[in-house]
Design a protein around this motif. Structure first.
Motif, PDB file in Angstrom:
ATOM      1  N   GLU A 270      12.715   5.047 -11.087  1.00  0.00           N
ATOM      2  CA  GLU A 270      14.081   5.549 -11.287  1.00  0.00           C
ATOM      3  C   GLU A 270      14.939   4.518 -12.018  1.00  0.00           C
ATOM      4  N   VAL A 271      14.762   3.247 -11.667  1.00  0.00           N
ATOM      5  CA  VAL A 271      15.493   2.181 -12.367  1.00  0.00           C
ATOM      6  C   VAL A 271      15.077   2.147 -13.829  1.00  0.00           C
ATOM      7  N   GLN A 272      13.782   2.249 -14.074  1.00  0.00           N
ATOM      8  CA  GLN A 272      13.273   2.172 -15.445  1.00  0.00           C
ATOM      9  C   GLN A 272      13.721   3.374 -16.274  1.00  0.00           C
ATOM     10  N   VAL A 273      13.839   4.539 -15.642  1.00  0.00           N
ATOM     11  CA  VAL A 273      14.378   5.711 -16.341  1.00  0.00           C
ATOM     12  C   VAL A 273      15.839   5.463 -16.708  1.00  0.00           C
TER      13      VAL A 273
ATOM     14  N   ARG B 278       0.812  -1.211   0.000  1.00  0.00           N
ATOM     15  CA  ARG B 278       0.000   0.000   0.000  1.00  0.00           C
ATOM     16  C   ARG B 278       0.849   1.266   0.000  1.00  0.00           C
ATOM     17  N   SER B 279       2.155   1.093  -0.182  1.00  0.00           N
ATOM     18  CA  SER B 279       3.047   2.256  -0.161  1.00  0.00           C
ATOM     19  C   SER B 279       3.428   2.661  -1.585  1.00  0.00           C
ATOM     20  N   PRO B 280       3.449   3.961  -1.883  1.00  0.00           N
ATOM     21  CA  PRO B 280       3.862   4.408  -3.223  1.00  0.00           C
ATOM     22  C   PRO B 280       5.371   4.378  -3.423  1.00  0.00           C
ATOM     23  N   MET B 281       6.138   4.353  -2.311  1.00  0.00           N
ATOM     24  CA  MET B 281       7.588   4.507  -2.405  1.00  0.00           C
ATOM     25  C   MET B 281       8.280   3.457  -3.283  1.00  0.00           C
ATOM     26  N   PRO B 282       7.936   2.146  -3.168  1.00  0.00           N
ATOM     27  CA  PRO B 282       8.601   1.171  -4.039  1.00  0.00           C
ATOM     28  C   PRO B 282       8.420   1.474  -5.518  1.00  0.00           C
ATOM     29  N   HIS B 283       7.251   2.001  -5.878  1.00  0.00           N
ATOM     30  CA  HIS B 283       6.974   2.290  -7.292  1.00  0.00           C
ATOM     31  C   HIS B 283       7.757   3.518  -7.758  1.00  0.00           C
ATOM     32  N   LEU B 284       7.964   4.476  -6.860  1.00  0.00           N
ATOM     33  CA  LEU B 284       8.826   5.611  -7.186  1.00  0.00           C
ATOM     34  C   LEU B 284      10.255   5.141  -7.462  1.00  0.00           C
ATOM     35  N   ARG B 285      10.743   4.233  -6.603  1.00  0.00           N
ATOM     36  CA  ARG B 285      12.098   3.710  -6.782  1.00  0.00           C
ATOM     37  C   ARG B 285      12.210   2.903  -8.078  1.00  0.00           C
ATOM     38  N   LEU B 286      11.197   2.091  -8.351  1.00  0.00           N
ATOM     39  CA  LEU B 286      11.205   1.318  -9.599  1.00  0.00           C
ATOM     40  C   LEU B 286      11.250   2.230 -10.820  1.00  0.00           C
TER      41      LEU B 286
ATOM     42  N   LEU C 128      11.000   4.214 -20.597  1.00  0.00           N
ATOM     43  CA  LEU C 128      10.108   5.273 -20.119  1.00  0.00           C
ATOM     44  C   LEU C 128       8.650   4.839 -19.991  1.00  0.00           C
ATOM     45  N   PRO C 129       8.115   3.975 -20.889  1.00  0.00           N
ATOM     46  CA  PRO C 129       6.723   3.537 -20.681  1.00  0.00           C
ATOM     47  C   PRO C 129       6.524   2.838 -19.330  1.00  0.00           C
ATOM     48  N   SER C 130       7.485   1.980 -18.948  1.00  0.00           N
ATOM     49  CA  SER C 130       7.365   1.299 -17.652  1.00  0.00           C
ATOM     50  C   SER C 130       7.500   2.286 -16.502  1.00  0.00           C
ATOM     51  N   ALA C 131       8.391   3.263 -16.676  1.00  0.00           N
ATOM     52  CA  ALA C 131       8.563   4.276 -15.633  1.00  0.00           C
ATOM     53  C   ALA C 131       7.263   5.056 -15.436  1.00  0.00           C
ATOM     54  N   LEU C 132       6.607   5.395 -16.547  1.00  0.00           N
ATOM     55  CA  LEU C 132       5.326   6.107 -16.452  1.00  0.00           C
ATOM     56  C   LEU C 132       4.287   5.260 -15.728  1.00  0.00           C
ATOM     57  N   ALA C 133       4.257   3.944 -16.042  1.00  0.00           N
ATOM     58  CA  ALA C 133       3.294   3.050 -15.387  1.00  0.00           C
ATOM     59  C   ALA C 133       3.566   2.972 -13.889  1.00  0.00           C
TER      60      ALA C 133
ATOM     61  N   GLN D  59       7.242  12.385 -18.403  1.00  0.00           N
ATOM     62  CA  GLN D  59       6.402  12.702 -19.562  1.00  0.00           C
ATOM     63  C   GLN D  59       7.143  13.633 -20.527  1.00  0.00           C
ATOM     64  N   ILE D  60       7.877  14.587 -19.971  1.00  0.00           N
ATOM     65  CA  ILE D  60       8.680  15.483 -20.819  1.00  0.00           C
ATOM     66  C   ILE D  60       9.744  14.674 -21.560  1.00  0.00           C
ATOM     67  N   ALA D  61      10.426  13.796 -20.826  1.00  0.00           N
ATOM     68  CA  ALA D  61      11.491  12.988 -21.440  1.00  0.00           C
ATOM     69  C   ALA D  61      10.956  12.080 -22.535  1.00  0.00           C
ATOM     70  N   SER D  62       9.717  11.642 -22.398  1.00  0.00           N
ATOM     71  CA  SER D  62       9.132  10.757 -23.406  1.00  0.00           C
ATOM     72  C   SER D  62       8.413  11.526 -24.517  1.00  0.00           C
ATOM     73  N   GLY D  63       8.426  12.857 -24.440  1.00  0.00           N
ATOM     74  CA  GLY D  63       7.816  13.674 -25.494  1.00  0.00           C
ATOM     75  C   GLY D  63       6.334  13.916 -25.309  1.00  0.00           C
ATOM     76  N   ASP D  64       5.790  13.523 -24.166  1.00  0.00           N
ATOM     77  CA  ASP D  64       4.358  13.739 -23.903  1.00  0.00           C
ATOM     78  C   ASP D  64       4.191  15.097 -23.216  1.00  0.00           C
ATOM     79  N   PHE D  65       4.341  16.167 -23.979  1.00  0.00           N
ATOM     80  CA  PHE D  65       4.297  17.516 -23.400  1.00  0.00           C
ATOM     81  C   PHE D  65       2.895  17.868 -22.905  1.00  0.00           C
ATOM     82  N   LYS D  66       1.884  17.352 -23.602  1.00  0.00           N
ATOM     83  CA  LYS D  66       0.507  17.611 -23.182  1.00  0.00           C
ATOM     84  C   LYS D  66       0.249  16.993 -21.805  1.00  0.00           C
ATOM     85  N   GLY D  67       0.718  15.742 -21.635  1.00  0.00           N
ATOM     86  CA  GLY D  67       0.567  15.067 -20.348  1.00  0.00           C
ATOM     87  C   GLY D  67       1.340  15.781 -19.255  1.00  0.00           C
ATOM     88  N   ALA D  68       2.545  16.274 -19.584  1.00  0.00           N
ATOM     89  CA  ALA D  68       3.362  16.974 -18.592  1.00  0.00           C
ATOM     90  C   ALA D  68       2.679  18.263 -18.146  1.00  0.00           C
ATOM     91  N   LEU D  69       2.081  18.996 -19.099  1.00  0.00           N
ATOM     92  CA  LEU D  69       1.387  20.229 -18.744  1.00  0.00           C
ATOM     93  C   LEU D  69       0.154  19.940 -17.885  1.00  0.00           C
TER      94      LEU D  69
END
Length: 916
Positions: free
Chosen positions: A669-672, A659-667, A677-682, A705-715
């Protein structure tokens, strides 16, 4: 002569006679029979073994050895010897019933039935004996009708045959007809009053009736019940029956165990304690004796002595579920959670229905922050039987830690309903209403709990709530109430000190913390706060003395050891000394994850990645599911470029903290790092599902999102950030980044200005300058830079950025001046030292060597810094030194071809063409 002395004398005599060879077979057999008649089976076994050495095929010797083993309680060895006797054609009427009894003891019921169901023996006594064993085997295999038929055969062969009647009594008791069972037992005892087993069986029946509250009609044991409650009188009669059994057979361990268990259940520890010495004298090495000795020691709260006793017990009974449960309970009380978990988990594997073991295991998972495991452990307690208030409370804690507040609230409600005095559950229920109810109503409910509850659970919740609302005077009033409830505990004084700190009355706070420590010298929170006040007064020696004093009271306090290590860091102690202090804390308490994490962090701070990896691996080996260690191991692996292994660590962390978001944040970073980038976004979106208001996850999502070119999503992410936290600059910074990535310079500049209006940030200032420069608005960029430096003259980061921008534009003189200005503000800025050394070389100015050497001293093992130092040696034609330093850089980054090419040129310049 005592049994022990008799055995010892027999052994000695047997050995002396065997050694001289003077005692023949007949003499040994005669001696063995005499010993068996006296009931000394153990001494008889020695004589019979000596006899069999002389005549291995002596059928009678084999039979008597089997009987001696059986009488001594070794039914497995008995069966082996009896089978050999049968093979040697010893009298079937004697050997077959005894083999069957050994099989009953060994629970070999199927084999017994297959071997003896159709066997016909000659004498009535042999037929009755064998039929009784068959009845037991049939009943154990679920063939009740065949068991009754076998029992009829036994009683037909020998009417009133005691073993068959005992089995009949057991069947009646098992069927729940305790009155009939007791009447049958008493009738049998009238005929044969010296049957110890029947007296014990009578005790079992009476105790079962006492527990169920049944009145046993017509029993001579309950005629005096009118003078006392029936259950009490029945239990007293049970105790008397057990005592009679022990008079007849002092080594009847089952009777001893029944008595001890009864006294334990009744809470009469004194009676159990009084009985134990006699049991230890009669059966000193029996596992049951060792168990009760350890249990009573545990109940007396002498946990260290209990640990020694349970360790001895597990040597003789390593697979006994109750022994394992007790060993786990001892380690639980000693807060040795790793060992406790091992014993308790093993006990539940053997006996899954051990409630106490499962409750303790759930608590261990809660204490060690493994809520998913806690939920899994407590579930069987919720599903099987009728859960009590404690089970519901544990379930509430487990689901609360696991992030499932709705289920937690339901379980706390159940706990409070079953036990209205359960202040913990009632308090959690009140706190659970905080999201929907008015704060005043929540506090009023907590106040109501506090007024009716002598414990401090609700009071502490009230104080915390008032501290959060900055209602400091009300908090002090609540602390007064807490102190009246717990005048000799340090918690109230510590909380008062915290409130006084919030009121900026440090002198009063110091007095409160000192009172807390006076009440409990081992109380770490107050000691730590006093030490922080000492450090604020620039008195580290006083802070150190405080932790040393605490360790005198509590030598195993890991936090105090770690605090001393941190003080040594501040004092400039060598990193080896600090590591040794942290390792000492680990040795003192191997189960403390915090100490193991501290060691890894220490090595990371000192840029010793190899040592950090080793420390993390050792930590995981010791505590494989500790979330803190999984997290730090993942970070170390990420820094080392071991991306797949880092993913394993963070996936394990996600399982431990579902139930913690922290492991997914760490994952993410690995995916980046893996450019996935798609896995990092997920992963980031999953983190936000778990914690929708988590600013760091939303901001990182926008960056990816910026790194993957999804500027609309980033905004869109930036807009959500701005909406969620209007006062926070992060949303406007992210908007600026998204616009800058699209080269929408005016929009980017406007967003960065809005960010800076909310908070001073040299990083955002650098971004704004870069944006203005790229917008072909050089004058505006220069104006902004001058204005920023005028307002923030000590902003070394912005100066460093400007110096770097000058370098990119080949404005070397300006870059030199700005890096020099950075070093005035930050003399130990390794990057500025390195860059300035490079500029000294380019500008052909002296001083490059000193600058480069200092940069490498401050930040060792950095390839870029080593490269600059090699260039300085090259310029001075110190070829050997240049080659040595450049080789170090290449070894650190073997695939950096620019570094490798410069090394080749250095070899050429030094005349070493083969190496080049």
């Amino acid at each position: 002569m005592s049994t022990f002395k008799l055995i010892a004398t027999s052994v000695l005599t047997a050995c002396l006679l065997a050694a001289c060879g003077g005692e023949g077979f007949d003499s040994l057999m005669g001696s063995a029979k005499t010993l068996l008649a006296k009931g000394d089976s153990k001494a008889a076994i020695i004589q019979l073994k000596n006899a069999i050495q002389q005549k291995p095929d002596a059928a009678e010797a084999r039979y008597l050895l089997g009987k001696a083993f059986f009488d001594a309680g070794d039914s497995r060895s008995a069966e082996v010897e009896l089978r050999k006797a049968a093979a040697l054609h010893y009298a079937p009427d004697q050997v077959s019933p005894l083999i069957a009894r050994a099989q009953v003891a060994n629970q070999a019921f199927k084999l017994l039935i297959e071997q003896f169901a159709s066997v016909q023996l000659g004498t009535p006594a042999a037929r009755a004996d064998l039929a009784t064993s068959l009845a037991v085997a049939y009943e154990a295999m679920g063939s009740h009708d065949k068991a009754v038929a076998a029992m009829d055969v036994a009683l037909k062969a020998v009417p009133d045959y005691a073993p068959a009647m005992i089995f009949q009594i057991r069947l009646k008791a098992r069927e729940g007809d305790l009155t009939a069972a007791l009447q049958m037992a008493e009738a049998l005892l009238k005929r044969e009053a010296k049957l110890a087993e029947v007296w014990r069986l009578k005790g079992d029946i009476l105790l079962a009736a006492s527990r169920s509250g049944k009145v046993l009609e017509g029993s001579t044991s309950t005629t005096a019940a009118s003078a006392a409650p029936v259950a009490t009188a029945t239990a007293a009669a049970a105790v008397a029956a057990y005592r009679q059994a022990l008079l007849l057979q002092p080594d009847d361990i089952a009777a001893h165990a029944s008595l001890m268990n009864y006294w334990m259940e009744a809470g009469d520890v004194a009676a159990a304690t009084e009985h134990l010495p006699g049991l230890k004298k009669i059966l000193p090495k029996h596992p049951q004796t060792m168990y009760f000795d350890a249990l009573l020691t545990f109940m007396g709260k002498d946990y260290k002595a209990a640990r020694e006793l349970t360790q001895q017990l597990l040597k003789v009974a390593p697979e006994n579920a109750l022994a394992l449960q007790l060993a786990g309970a001892v380690e639980f009380e000693l807060k040795s959670y790793v060992q406790a978990e091992e014993w308790l988990a093993k006990s539940l594997k053997i006996s899954p229905n051990l409630s106490a073991a499962r409750r303790m295991l759930t608590q261990i998972y809660l204490v060690t922050a493994r809520p998913a495991k806690a939920v899994s452990a407590v579930q069987p307690l919720l599903l099987n039987g009728t859960p009590d208030a404690q089970v519901y409370s544990l379930a509430g804690e487990a689901f609360l830690q696991n992030g499932d507040t709705k289920k937690a609230e339901g379980y706390f409600a159940q706990a409070a309903k079953l036990n209205p005095l359960d202040s913990r559950s009632r308090t959690q229920l009140a706190l659970g209403k905080a999201a929907s109810a008015k704060p005043e109503d929540v506090l009023a409910e907590l106040k109501s709990i506090s007024d009716s509850d002598p414990s401090a659970v609700a009071d502490i919740a009230i104080i915390r709530a008032q501290l959060q609302r900055r209602e400091l005077d009300k908090a002090l009033a609540a602390i007064d109430v807490l102190e009246r409830k717990q005048p000799k505990r340090p918690v109230a004084s510590n909380l008062r000190g915290l409130v006084q700190l919030a009121k900026k009355d440090n002198a009063a706070a110091r007095l409160s913390f000192e009172r807390a420590v006076a009440l409990d010298p081992s109380f770490y929170p107050a000691t730590a706060l006093l030490a922080s006040l000492d450090m604020a007064d620039k008195n580290p020696a006083a802070a150190q003395k405080r932790f040393e004093a605490l360790l005198l009271a509590a030598p195993d306090n890991v936090n105090a050891h770690l605090a001393l290590a941190e003080l040594r860091v501040l004092a400039g102690a060598p990193k080896e000394e600090v590591a040794a202090l942290i390792e000492k804390a680990i040795l003192i308490k191997p189960s403390a994850a915090v100490a193991r994490v501290a060691l890894v962090e220490h090595y990371l701070k000192n840029r010793d990645l190899k040592a950090a990896q080793s420390a993390a691996q050792k930590g995981i080996a010791a505590l494989p599911e500790a979330p803190e260690l999984l997290e730090v191991q993942g970070r170390v692996r990420l820094l080392a470029g071991e991306y797949n292994q880092a993913s394993e660590s963070f996936n394990a962390l996600a399982r431990a903290m579902p139930r913690s978001p922290m492991p997914h944040l760490r994952l993410a970073e690995v995916q980046v790092a893996l450019k996935n980038l798609p896995s990092a976004l997920a992963s980031l979106k999953r983190a936000l599902e778990l914690a929708p208001d988590l600013l760091s996850a939303r901001r990182r999502l926008g960056e990816v999102q910026i790194a993957s070119g999804d500027f609309k999503g980033a905004l869109l992410s930036a807009a959500l950030l701005q909406k969620q936290q209007l006062a926070n600059p992060a949303g406007f910074t992210l908007e600026g980044d998204a616009q800058a990535a699209q080269k929408a310079w005016p929009a980017a500049a406007a967003a960065y200005r809005q960010s800076l209006a909310k908070a001073v940030d040299s990083g955002v200032a650098s971004k704004l300058h870069f944006t203005l420069s790229n917008a072909a608005n050089k004058a505006e960029a220069e104006k902004f830079a001058n204005g920023w430096l005028q307002e923030h003259a000590t902003d070394a980061d912005f100066l460093f950025y400007l110096a770097g921008a000058d370098l990119l534009q080949d404005h070397l003189q300006s870059a030199e001046a700005r890096f020099a200005a950075v070093l005035k503000l930050q003399p130990e800025n390794a990057a500025a030292l390195n860059n300035l050394a490079w500029l000294m070389l380019k500008l052909d100015k002296p001083g490059a060597l000193a600058l480069a050497e200092k940069a490498n001293q401050l930040a060792p093992q950095q390839p870029a810094f080593l490269d600059t130092l090699a260039m300085v040696f090259e310029a001075d034609k110190q070829w050997a030194r240049a080659v040595e330093v450049q080789s170090q850089a290449v070894n650190l980054q073997p695939e950096n071809f620019a570094l490798r090419l410069r090394l080749a040129k250095l070899y050429l310049a030094s005349g070493d063409k083969p190496q080049a």
